[in-house]
Design a protein around this motif. Sequence first.
Motif, PDB file in Angstrom:
ATOM      1  N   VAL A   1       0.820  -1.211   0.000  1.00  0.00           N
ATOM      2  CA  VAL A   1       0.000   0.000   0.000  1.00  0.00           C
ATOM      3  C   VAL A   1       0.858   1.266   0.000  1.00  0.00           C
ATOM      4  O   VAL A   1       0.661   2.158  -0.822  1.00  0.00           O
TER       5      VAL A   1
ATOM      6  N   TRP B   1      -6.228  -4.178   7.113  1.00  0.00           N
ATOM      7  CA  TRP B   1      -5.932  -3.990   5.688  1.00  0.00           C
ATOM      8  C   TRP B   1      -5.755  -5.317   4.946  1.00  0.00           C
ATOM      9  O   TRP B   1      -5.849  -5.356   3.723  1.00  0.00           O
TER      10      TRP B   1
ATOM     11  N   LYS C   1      -7.951  -3.321  -1.792  1.00  0.00           N
ATOM     12  CA  LYS C   1      -7.139  -2.175  -1.339  1.00  0.00           C
ATOM     13  C   LYS C   1      -7.740  -0.843  -1.784  1.00  0.00           C
ATOM     14  O   LYS C   1      -7.660   0.154  -1.072  1.00  0.00           O
TER      15      LYS C   1
ATOM     16  N   SER D   1      -8.723   2.001   0.766  1.00  0.00           N
ATOM     17  CA  SER D   1      -8.067   3.289   0.574  1.00  0.00           C
ATOM     18  C   SER D   1      -9.088   4.426   0.618  1.00  0.00           C
ATOM     19  O   SER D   1      -8.877   5.434   1.300  1.00  0.00           O
TER      20      SER D   1
ATOM     21  N   HIS E   1      -1.925   8.759   2.715  1.00  0.00           N
ATOM     22  CA  HIS E   1      -2.822   7.792   2.081  1.00  0.00           C
ATOM     23  C   HIS E   1      -3.247   8.241   0.684  1.00  0.00           C
ATOM     24  O   HIS E   1      -3.555   7.387  -0.160  1.00  0.00           O
TER      25      HIS E   1
ATOM     26  N   THR F   1      -2.505   5.943  -2.970  1.00  0.00           N
ATOM     27  CA  THR F   1      -3.444   5.546  -4.030  1.00  0.00           C
ATOM     28  C   THR F   1      -2.718   5.127  -5.302  1.00  0.00           C
ATOM     29  O   THR F   1      -3.285   4.405  -6.123  1.00  0.00           O
TER      30      THR F   1
ATOM     31  N   THR G   1      -2.916   1.544  -4.555  1.00  0.00           N
ATOM     32  CA  THR G   1      -4.185   0.905  -4.209  1.00  0.00           C
ATOM     33  C   THR G   1      -5.199   0.912  -5.345  1.00  0.00           C
ATOM     34  O   THR G   1      -6.180   0.172  -5.281  1.00  0.00           O
TER      35      THR G   1
END
Length: 135
Positions: free
Chosen positions: A18, A51, A58, A62, A81, A85, A88
């Motif tokens: 991730v 997770w 994911k 996310s 986060h 992406t 994810t």
Amino acid sequence: MNPPSDRFVKGMATRRAVLGDAHVDRAEANKTDFDAPFQAMITETAWGDVWSRPDWNKRERSMVTIALLAALGHHEELAMHVRATANTGATPEDMREAMLHVAIYAGVPAANTAIKIVKKTLDEMRDAQAPRGGE
């Protein structure tokens, strides 16, 4: 020193998938005796349990994470986060929709601040990907 638990190993693999190796390597290099127990707990519980669960992918995790961080005003984690992406599969359109939910369920000021952070982070990500002149 005990060998890492299966949950820790799974969590570290998910964390790397991730957040990316570079981020995790930096975090591990900056770990001290003071925060090592916290880092182990986060790796096992957040990454190894939540997770790593099979019911959401994911991308879905996310989007929910981004919305929650925005709603709670955790801006540094939000930017992290958003950067994740890239790994994810959550798109800018996904994040836009998440921010609309934040506005309705957590308030316009929270969404307004978060939108600024998301836009800035996406711009930084695009700039980092842009070809450099003369290379």
